[in-house]
Write a protein that holds these residues in place. Structure first.
Motif, PDB file in Angstrom:
ATOM      1  N   TRP A   1      12.768  38.147  25.528  1.00  0.00           N
ATOM      2  CA  TRP A   1      12.592  38.152  24.075  1.00  0.00           C
ATOM      3  C   TRP A   1      13.727  37.391  23.385  1.00  0.00           C
ATOM      4  CZ3 TRP A   1       8.463  39.569  21.232  1.00  0.00           C
ATOM      5  CH2 TRP A   1       8.628  39.625  19.848  1.00  0.00           C
ATOM      6  N   THR A   2      14.960  37.636  23.819  1.00  0.00           N
ATOM      7  CA  THR A   2      16.103  36.960  23.210  1.00  0.00           C
ATOM      8  C   THR A   2      16.037  35.451  23.433  1.00  0.00           C
ATOM      9  OG1 THR A   2      17.500  38.910  23.441  1.00  0.00           O
ATOM     10  CG2 THR A   2      18.619  36.796  23.196  1.00  0.00           C
ATOM     11  N   ALA A   3      15.609  35.034  24.623  1.00  0.00           N
ATOM     12  CA  ALA A   3      15.540  33.597  24.922  1.00  0.00           C
ATOM     13  C   ALA A   3      14.568  32.878  24.002  1.00  0.00           C
ATOM     14  CB  ALA A   3      15.142  33.382  26.378  1.00  0.00           C
ATOM     15  N   MET A   4      13.476  33.546  23.598  1.00  0.00           N
ATOM     16  CA  MET A   4      12.495  32.844  22.768  1.00  0.00           C
ATOM     17  C   MET A   4      12.677  33.110  21.278  1.00  0.00           C
ATOM     18  SD  MET A   4       8.828  34.736  23.217  1.00  0.00           S
ATOM     19  CE  MET A   4       8.551  36.431  22.685  1.00  0.00           C
ATOM     20  N   THR A   5      13.509  34.069  20.915  1.00  0.00           N
ATOM     21  CA  THR A   5      13.715  34.371  19.494  1.00  0.00           C
ATOM     22  C   THR A   5      15.151  34.209  19.030  1.00  0.00           C
ATOM     23  OG1 THR A   5      14.096  36.740  19.918  1.00  0.00           O
ATOM     24  CG2 THR A   5      11.812  36.042  19.538  1.00  0.00           C
ATOM     25  N   GLY A   6      16.091  34.079  19.965  1.00  0.00           N
ATOM     26  CA  GLY A   6      17.496  34.041  19.592  1.00  0.00           C
ATOM     27  C   GLY A   6      18.026  32.665  19.240  1.00  0.00           C
ATOM     28  N   HIS A   7      17.202  31.622  19.415  1.00  0.00           N
ATOM     29  CA  HIS A   7      17.653  30.271  19.071  1.00  0.00           C
ATOM     30  C   HIS A   7      17.387  29.983  17.595  1.00  0.00           C
ATOM     31  CE1 HIS A   7      13.424  29.154  19.379  1.00  0.00           C
ATOM     32  NE2 HIS A   7      13.385  29.530  20.647  1.00  0.00           N
ATOM     33  N   GLY A   8      17.569  28.720  17.187  1.00  0.00           N
ATOM     34  CA  GLY A   8      17.552  28.382  15.764  1.00  0.00           C
ATOM     35  C   GLY A   8      16.200  28.337  15.096  1.00  0.00           C
ATOM     36  N   GLY A   9      15.108  28.399  15.861  1.00  0.00           N
ATOM     37  CA  GLY A   9      13.801  28.413  15.244  1.00  0.00           C
ATOM     38  C   GLY A   9      12.802  27.528  15.957  1.00  0.00           C
ATOM     39  N   TYR A  10      11.655  27.316  15.311  1.00  0.00           N
ATOM     40  CA  TYR A  10      10.507  26.638  15.902  1.00  0.00           C
ATOM     41  C   TYR A  10      10.094  25.424  15.084  1.00  0.00           C
ATOM     42  CZ  TYR A  10       9.634  30.286  19.361  1.00  0.00           C
ATOM     43  OH  TYR A  10       9.746  31.133  20.453  1.00  0.00           O
ATOM     44  N   PHE A  11       9.398  24.484  15.744  1.00  0.00           N
ATOM     45  CA  PHE A  11       8.712  23.423  15.018  1.00  0.00           C
ATOM     46  C   PHE A  11       7.209  23.597  15.204  1.00  0.00           C
ATOM     47  CE2 PHE A  11       9.941  21.651  19.152  1.00  0.00           C
ATOM     48  CZ  PHE A  11       8.854  20.897  19.583  1.00  0.00           C
ATOM     49  N   VAL A  12       6.444  23.044  14.260  1.00  0.00           N
ATOM     50  CA  VAL A  12       5.002  23.252  14.191  1.00  0.00           C
ATOM     51  C   VAL A  12       4.280  21.969  14.583  1.00  0.00           C
ATOM     52  CG1 VAL A  12       3.081  23.792  12.630  1.00  0.00           C
ATOM     53  CG2 VAL A  12       5.255  25.035  12.422  1.00  0.00           C
ATOM     54  N   LEU A  13       3.179  22.090  15.306  1.00  0.00           N
ATOM     55  CA  LEU A  13       2.437  20.933  15.798  1.00  0.00           C
ATOM     56  C   LEU A  13       0.952  21.059  15.464  1.00  0.00           C
ATOM     57  CD1 LEU A  13       4.475  22.059  18.343  1.00  0.00           C
ATOM     58  CD2 LEU A  13       4.023  19.707  19.076  1.00  0.00           C
ATOM     59  N   LEU A  14       0.321  19.905  15.282  1.00  0.00           N
ATOM     60  CA  LEU A  14      -1.129  19.766  15.196  1.00  0.00           C
ATOM     61  C   LEU A  14      -1.534  18.638  16.137  1.00  0.00           C
ATOM     62  CD1 LEU A  14      -1.806  19.903  11.363  1.00  0.00           C
ATOM     63  CD2 LEU A  14      -3.006  21.329  13.045  1.00  0.00           C
ATOM     64  N   ASN A  15      -2.544  18.833  16.953  1.00  0.00           N
ATOM     65  CA  ASN A  15      -2.979  17.749  17.815  1.00  0.00           C
ATOM     66  C   ASN A  15      -4.424  17.953  18.230  1.00  0.00           C
ATOM     67  OD1 ASN A  15      -1.836  19.874  19.745  1.00  0.00           O
ATOM     68  ND2 ASN A  15      -2.875  18.486  21.159  1.00  0.00           N
ATOM     69  N   LEU A  16      -5.009  16.897  18.742  1.00  0.00           N
ATOM     70  CA  LEU A  16      -6.350  16.939  19.302  1.00  0.00           C
ATOM     71  C   LEU A  16      -6.309  16.193  20.628  1.00  0.00           C
ATOM     72  CD1 LEU A  16      -9.319  17.458  19.454  1.00  0.00           C
ATOM     73  CD2 LEU A  16      -9.701  15.789  17.635  1.00  0.00           C
ATOM     74  N   ALA A  17      -6.265  16.966  21.716  1.00  0.00           N
ATOM     75  CA  ALA A  17      -6.231  16.391  23.062  1.00  0.00           C
ATOM     76  C   ALA A  17      -7.649  16.212  23.576  1.00  0.00           C
ATOM     77  CB  ALA A  17      -5.442  17.304  23.993  1.00  0.00           C
ATOM     78  N   ILE A  18      -7.767  15.402  24.611  1.00  0.00           N
ATOM     79  CA  ILE A  18      -9.030  15.196  25.308  1.00  0.00           C
ATOM     80  C   ILE A  18      -8.795  15.468  26.796  1.00  0.00           C
ATOM     81  CG2 ILE A  18     -10.811  13.545  25.969  1.00  0.00           C
ATOM     82  CD1 ILE A  18     -11.036  14.351  23.073  1.00  0.00           C
ATOM     83  N   GLY A  19      -9.590  16.363  27.356  1.00  0.00           N
ATOM     84  CA  GLY A  19      -9.457  16.725  28.756  1.00  0.00           C
ATOM     85  C   GLY A  19      -8.242  17.597  28.999  1.00  0.00           C
ATOM     86  N   GLY A  20      -8.020  17.950  30.257  1.00  0.00           N
ATOM     87  CA  GLY A  20      -6.888  18.778  30.616  1.00  0.00           C
ATOM     88  C   GLY A  20      -7.316  20.111  31.199  1.00  0.00           C
ATOM     89  N   ALA A  21      -6.305  20.914  31.574  1.00  0.00           N
ATOM     90  CA  ALA A  21      -6.546  22.129  32.347  1.00  0.00           C
ATOM     91  C   ALA A  21      -7.433  23.131  31.630  1.00  0.00           C
ATOM     92  CB  ALA A  21      -5.205  22.778  32.700  1.00  0.00           C
ATOM     93  N   PHE A  22      -7.207  23.348  30.326  1.00  0.00           N
ATOM     94  CA  PHE A  22      -7.960  24.375  29.615  1.00  0.00           C
ATOM     95  C   PHE A  22      -9.435  23.985  29.452  1.00  0.00           C
ATOM     96  CE2 PHE A  22      -7.715  27.267  25.569  1.00  0.00           C
ATOM     97  CZ  PHE A  22      -8.613  28.146  26.162  1.00  0.00           C
ATOM     98  N   PRO A  23      -9.766  22.819  28.881  1.00  0.00           N
ATOM     99  CA  PRO A  23     -11.190  22.473  28.792  1.00  0.00           C
ATOM    100  C   PRO A  23     -11.856  22.332  30.157  1.00  0.00           C
ATOM    101  CG  PRO A  23      -9.810  20.640  28.050  1.00  0.00           C
ATOM    102  CD  PRO A  23      -8.917  21.819  28.184  1.00  0.00           C
ATOM    103  N   ASN A  24     -11.120  21.864  31.164  1.00  0.00           N
ATOM    104  CA  ASN A  24     -11.701  21.746  32.493  1.00  0.00           C
ATOM    105  C   ASN A  24     -12.074  23.110  33.068  1.00  0.00           C
ATOM    106  OD1 ASN A  24     -11.233  19.014  32.273  1.00  0.00           O
ATOM    107  ND2 ASN A  24      -9.575  18.954  33.777  1.00  0.00           N
ATOM    108  N   ALA A  25     -11.251  24.107  32.756  1.00  0.00           N
ATOM    109  CA  ALA A  25     -11.508  25.447  33.287  1.00  0.00           C
ATOM    110  C   ALA A  25     -12.783  26.052  32.718  1.00  0.00           C
ATOM    111  CB  ALA A  25     -10.322  26.361  32.980  1.00  0.00           C
ATOM    112  N   LEU A  26     -13.173  25.655  31.527  1.00  0.00           N
ATOM    113  CA  LEU A  26     -14.376  26.206  30.912  1.00  0.00           C
ATOM    114  C   LEU A  26     -15.565  25.259  30.960  1.00  0.00           C
ATOM    115  CD1 LEU A  26     -13.087  28.085  27.736  1.00  0.00           C
ATOM    116  CD2 LEU A  26     -13.588  28.976  29.998  1.00  0.00           C
TER     117      LEU A  26
END
Length: 465
Positions: free
Chosen positions: A260-285
């Motif tokens: 928990w500390t490793a993912m919350t104890g740093h300075g913060g997050y950046f936000v992303l938007l994207n549209l990928a084609i192919g890859g592990a997740f769509p292939n799995a379904l």
């Protein structure tokens, strides 16, 4: 959409949860503006994507990623996706109607291009004892069935230390706020953390949940996707919503303290938007994607992206809501566990030896309080407050346990006094009369004493007619 992971396990399990519901409807329109901050929240970032058609999104707000990886990072963005990201307005641009448009294209040679953007800022994080809210209003690519195989739109956040390192995932944390594949009418929310493979977040799967979009399908209309990181409660919470309905939650107590500390104890997050084609997740379904039937040119549309924060310090904002607020809700006449608060000041949680075990809240002194949101008293008035209390306070130390509605600064509607009961785990059930209450309210249990010393522990409470 993680920097690198194989997600067949998660995808196969999640596919059983998907509800293929919602008839296709005409495309909703963009609102054109970022909504005003909800009551009690402060806007810390916003982009409504207003501007001339075919222009790039604001360079002051966004970085446009290009190629098949970060320089020196895992290939194919770590996910097996096949497209080449570009900064070409044909792939990423404003549409002139208040939307960002990310469009996947395929050329005559079968090569796919698309786009991915991320915020310049990497410091999105809730204030101490506060809440962070990341939100976007998005229409997923309006394509379904075989024509959608390989489409993988996402709205997500990565821990800031990933930028420039590219190899410290998933330890720095990832919040997938909206993911979708293959045109399925569902939104996935996922937490990635710890180590890969395995670890407390079961990588490379992550801790995931999904549901169908409410009403119109995810593909045929705009929906609002929101993530909240709540540091005002103990244990802290991560929550996922679609159109204001919560569908996923992960608590701080579900992973070890170091993770928990490793993912919350740093300075913060950046936000992303994207549209990928192919890859592990769509292939799995969908099997190997994309296929010859996959249709290019169906864009992701984003009406706005906004980040708000709430609270911090010691006092939460007042509330006059009459419906159960986020993260709360409960029947006033059931047993309400004291440790199940949504916000607090000066409160600690400890194991209890009272009947049934579990936890109580302790170290309670003058000025401390705990908040229980959206408590339903119904239409028949409550006139009594009953609480399970214990005290090991020294001689001469006592105080009041009070009930206040809708604001910590409102006058109490009732209280009882308590002094030493024989020990901090020597429990007594103590009743008190209160002013008549109906309807739904935020309930504050407050602690008032003429001395600064701790004077009471609280295990549970309830209300009666």
């Amino acid at each position: 959409m993680s920097p690198r992971r194989i997600r067949s396990t998660m995808a196969a399990a999640a596919s059983a949860l998907v509800v293929l519901a919602g008839a296709l409807m005409s495309t909703d329109s963009a609102s054109g503006v970022v909504p005003p901050p909800p009551a009690g929240w402060t806007q810390v970032f916003a982009d409504d994507f207003t501007g001339p058609a075919d222009t790039l999104p604001s360079g002051a707000n966004w970085i446009i990623d290009t190629g098949h990886s970060y320089p020196g990072g895992p290939g194919n963005w770590g996910t097996g996706e096949i497209q080449n990201y570009t900064a070409n307005p044909s792939n990423v641009s404003l549409d002139g109607a208040g939307n960002l448009r990310i469009t996947p294209l395929r050329d005559g040679a079968g090569t796919w291009t698309s786009a991915r953007i991320e915020t310049q800022r990497t410091d999105f994080k809730p204030p101490d004892n506060g809440v962070l809210r990341i939100e976007a209003r998005i229409q997923m690519p309006n394509v379904t069935g075989s024509a959608a195989l390989g489409y993988w739109p996402a709205f997500w956040a990565l821990g800031g230390p990933y930028r420039g390192n590219w190899w410290n995932w998933p330890g720095i944390g990832e919040f997938d706020i909206m993911e979708n594949v293959n045109g399925i009418n569902a939104v996935w929310g996922v937490l990635h953390c710890g180590v890969n493979p395995g670890g407390p977040c079961n990588e490379t799967t992550g801790i995931a949940a999904n549901r169908a979009c409410p009403g119109a399908s995810c593909q045929s209309a705009f929906h609002t996707y929101r993530f909240e990181w709540d540091r005002s409660v103990a244990p802290n919470q991560l929550r996922w919503y679609v159109d204001g309905t919560q569908f996923h939650q992960v608590g701080q107590n579900q992973v070890d303290a170091g993770t928990w500390t490793a993912m919350t104890g740093h300075g913060g997050y950046f936000v992303l938007l994207n549209l990928a084609i192919g890859g592990a997740f769509p292939n799995a379904l969908g099997g190997q994607t994309p296929t010859a039937a996959t249709v290019p040119g169906r864009p992701l549309l984003a009406d706005y992206v906004a980040v708000w924060s709430r609270g911090g310090g010691t006092t939460p904002p007042s509330s006059t809501t009459t419906t159960p607020p986020t993260g709360g809700g409960g029947d006033a006449y059931s047993t309400l566990q004291a440790e199940a608060f949504q916000a607090q000041n000066g409160v600690s949680v400890e194991a209890t030896t009272d009947s049934g075990g579990g936890q109580d809240i302790g170290s309670l002194a003058n000025g401390d309080w705990a908040l229980y949101r959206g408590i339903d008293f119904g239409t028949s008035a409550a006139h009594q407050f009953v609480a399970r209390a214990a005290s090991g306070a020294a001689g001469g130390v006592s105080g009041l346990v009070e009930v206040r509605l809708d604001s910590v600064s409102n006058a109490p509607i009732g209280s009882f006094a308590v002094a030493n009961t024989g020990g901090w785990q020597s429990w007594r059930t103590i009743p008190a009369n209160i002013s008549a209450v109906t309807g739904t309210h935020d309930v504050y249990v407050t602690f008032t004493s003429g001395q600064p010393a701790d004077f009471v522990n609280l295990n549970w409470f309830t209300f009666g007619h």
